[in-house]
Design a protein around this motif. Structure first.
Motif, short mmCIF file in Angstrom:
data_model
loop_
_atom_site.label_atom_id
_atom_site.label_comp_id
_atom_site.label_asym_id
_atom_site.label_seq_id
_atom_site.Cartn_x
_atom_site.Cartn_y
_atom_site.Cartn_z
N GLY A 45 90.70 67.68 75.36
CA GLY A 45 89.90 66.71 75.79
C GLY A 45 88.53 66.45 74.90
N LEU A 46 87.74 65.36 75.35
CA LEU A 46 86.71 64.96 74.48
C LEU A 46 85.27 65.76 74.34
CD1 LEU A 46 86.86 61.22 76.14
CD2 LEU A 46 87.71 61.91 73.82
N TRP A 48 81.35 65.84 73.17
CA TRP A 48 80.10 64.95 72.60
C TRP A 48 79.43 65.84 71.37
CZ3 TRP A 48 74.69 65.68 72.50
CH2 TRP A 48 73.87 64.56 72.29
N PRO A 62 74.08 71.52 71.62
CA PRO A 62 73.47 72.71 71.27
C PRO A 62 74.19 73.70 70.77
CG PRO A 62 72.74 72.28 73.49
CD PRO A 62 73.63 71.12 73.15
N VAL A 101 74.99 50.85 78.62
CA VAL A 101 74.34 50.93 80.02
C VAL A 101 74.56 52.17 80.82
CG1 VAL A 101 76.10 49.26 81.06
CG2 VAL A 101 73.87 49.37 81.85
N GLY A 102 73.78 52.51 81.59
CA GLY A 102 74.07 53.74 82.33
C GLY A 102 74.42 55.07 81.61
N LEU A 103 73.98 55.01 80.40
CA LEU A 103 74.33 56.02 79.57
C LEU A 103 75.79 56.48 79.55
CD1 LEU A 103 71.47 58.84 80.77
CD2 LEU A 103 71.35 57.06 78.95
N SER A 104 76.58 55.43 79.55
CA SER A 104 77.90 55.40 79.02
C SER A 104 78.03 55.24 77.42
CB SER A 104 78.80 54.54 79.85
OG SER A 104 78.31 53.34 79.42
N PHE A 105 79.36 55.23 76.98
CA PHE A 105 79.73 55.10 75.72
C PHE A 105 80.75 53.84 75.73
CE2 PHE A 105 77.64 58.81 74.46
CZ PHE A 105 77.85 59.87 75.41
N GLN B 1 76.73 74.69 77.64
CA GLN B 1 77.04 73.51 78.53
C GLN B 1 78.63 73.72 78.65
OE1 GLN B 1 74.66 72.03 80.18
NE2 GLN B 1 76.25 71.08 81.47
N TYR B 34 74.37 59.82 86.43
CA TYR B 34 74.83 59.01 85.30
C TYR B 34 75.95 59.65 84.90
CZ TYR B 34 70.24 57.06 84.40
OH TYR B 34 69.08 56.31 84.50
N SER B 36 80.13 58.77 84.36
CA SER B 36 80.81 57.63 83.74
C SER B 36 82.17 57.97 83.79
CB SER B 36 80.31 57.30 82.32
OG SER B 36 79.01 56.94 82.07
N TYR B 51 80.47 53.53 85.27
CA TYR B 51 79.37 53.88 84.89
C TYR B 51 78.18 54.09 86.02
CZ TYR B 51 77.36 49.27 84.52
OH TYR B 51 76.94 47.88 84.91
N GLU B 52 77.22 54.90 85.80
CA GLU B 52 76.19 55.27 86.82
C GLU B 52 77.00 55.41 88.23
OE1 GLU B 52 72.83 52.41 85.01
OE2 GLU B 52 73.08 52.57 87.11
N TYR B 89 88.87 60.57 81.75
CA TYR B 89 87.80 61.81 81.55
C TYR B 89 86.62 61.28 82.31
CZ TYR B 89 90.57 63.53 77.78
OH TYR B 89 91.61 64.05 77.08
N SER B 97 71.07 69.37 77.19
CA SER B 97 72.16 69.57 76.57
C SER B 97 72.74 67.73 76.33
CB SER B 97 73.38 69.97 77.48
OG SER B 97 72.78 71.49 77.52
N LYS B 98 72.23 67.01 76.88
CA LYS B 98 72.53 65.49 76.85
C LYS B 98 73.91 65.12 77.40
CE LYS B 98 69.12 63.84 74.82
NZ LYS B 98 68.08 62.62 75.34
N TYR B 99 74.78 65.35 77.02
CA TYR B 99 76.40 64.73 77.75
C TYR B 99 77.02 65.86 77.57
CZ TYR B 99 73.92 60.29 76.66
OH TYR B 99 73.02 59.16 76.60
N PHE B 101 81.63 66.18 78.74
CA PHE B 101 82.77 65.42 79.17
C PHE B 101 83.29 66.75 80.27
CE2 PHE B 101 83.18 61.54 77.30
CZ PHE B 101 82.17 61.63 76.16
N THR B 103 87.24 67.89 81.65
CA THR B 103 88.53 68.38 80.83
C THR B 103 89.83 67.43 80.66
OG1 THR B 103 89.07 69.59 83.30
CG2 THR B 103 88.04 70.81 81.33
#
Lengths: 118, 110
Positions: A45-46, A48, A62, A101-105, B1, B34, B36, B51-52, B89, B97-99, B101, B103
């Motif tokens: 999987g992905l 960040w 972190p 937008v919307g904290l998407s990528f 996280q 938030y 996505s 998104y959102e 995903y 921790s920001k973002y 994804f 699994t």
């Protein structure tokens, strides 16, 4: 049309530094926006990795923070990733992406495969 | 996280609907609006489709819809088509921790 393209070595030795660059076209990295790196181990999987802002501010995942450095080059309209002290676990397809937008990528680069091996 | 939890696979026949769940915690999915969703075809980069929680980018068919209840977000694909066969995903903002994804879920069109 905004396009991102990753570049860098496809093979990195263990304990070395993985260095990638993301070239941006159709948008400016100087604009009020964050730019991210995401990776995907083969068949998995992905994840960040972190993000960088035009003024140099950064935020990192972190668990990777001690090994990651990101920077931005406004003159070349690109941003970069350095991952230090790599191991085989860092082998992955590395993507750059624009935080949108919307904290998407959106959009994403095509990705570049980096293998950590001796 | 920790990664958000998604079912490994989901399937449906053409024309049917399939729903994928994305379970997190109050520190991510449950704490922010938030969420996505991304579609990834083999050998291709991910593409945002929601998104959102519920919003669709321009050009994304309205067959794709999103929702959230508590710590779980969901993506529904209605009227399944062959081209919907892909990996999906979820992603959520997670504060400090920001973002994070999910699994990932492989959707198969039977």
């Amino acid at each position: 049309q905004v396009q991102l393209k990753e570049s860098g070595p496809g093979l990195v030795r263990p304990s070395g530094t993985l260095s990638l660059t993301c070239a941006v076209s159709g948008d400016s990295v100087s604009r009020d926006n964050w730019w991210s790196w995401v990776r995907q181990p083969p068949g998995k999987g992905l994840e960040w990795i972190g993000e960088v802002y035009p003024d140099g501010r950064t935020n990192y995942k972190p668990s990777l923070q001690s090994r990651v450095t990101m920077s931005i080059d406004k003159s070349k309209n690109q941003f970069s990733l350095d991952l230090h002290s790599v191991t085989a676990a860092d082998t992955a397809l590395y993507y750059c992406a624009r935080n949108h937008v919307g904290l998407s990528f959106d959009p994403w680069g095509q990705g570049t495969l980096v293998t950590v091996s001796s | 996280q920790s990664a958000l939890t998604q079912p490994p696979s989901a399937s449906g026949s053409p024309g049917q609907s399939v729903t994928i769940s994305c379970t997190g915690t109050s520190s991510d999915v449950g704490g922010y609006d938030y969420v996505s969703w991304y579609q990834q075809h083999p050998g291709k980069a991910p593409k945002v489709i929601i998104y959102e929680i519920t919003k669709r980018p321009s050009g994304v068919p309205d067959r794709f819809s999103g929702s959230k209840s508590g710590n779980t977000a969901s993506l529904t694909v209605s009227g399944l088509q062959a081209e919907d066969e892909a990996d999906y995903y979820c992603s959520s903002y997670a504060g400090r921790s920001k973002y994070v994804f999910g699994t990932g879920t492989k959707v198969t069109v039977l």
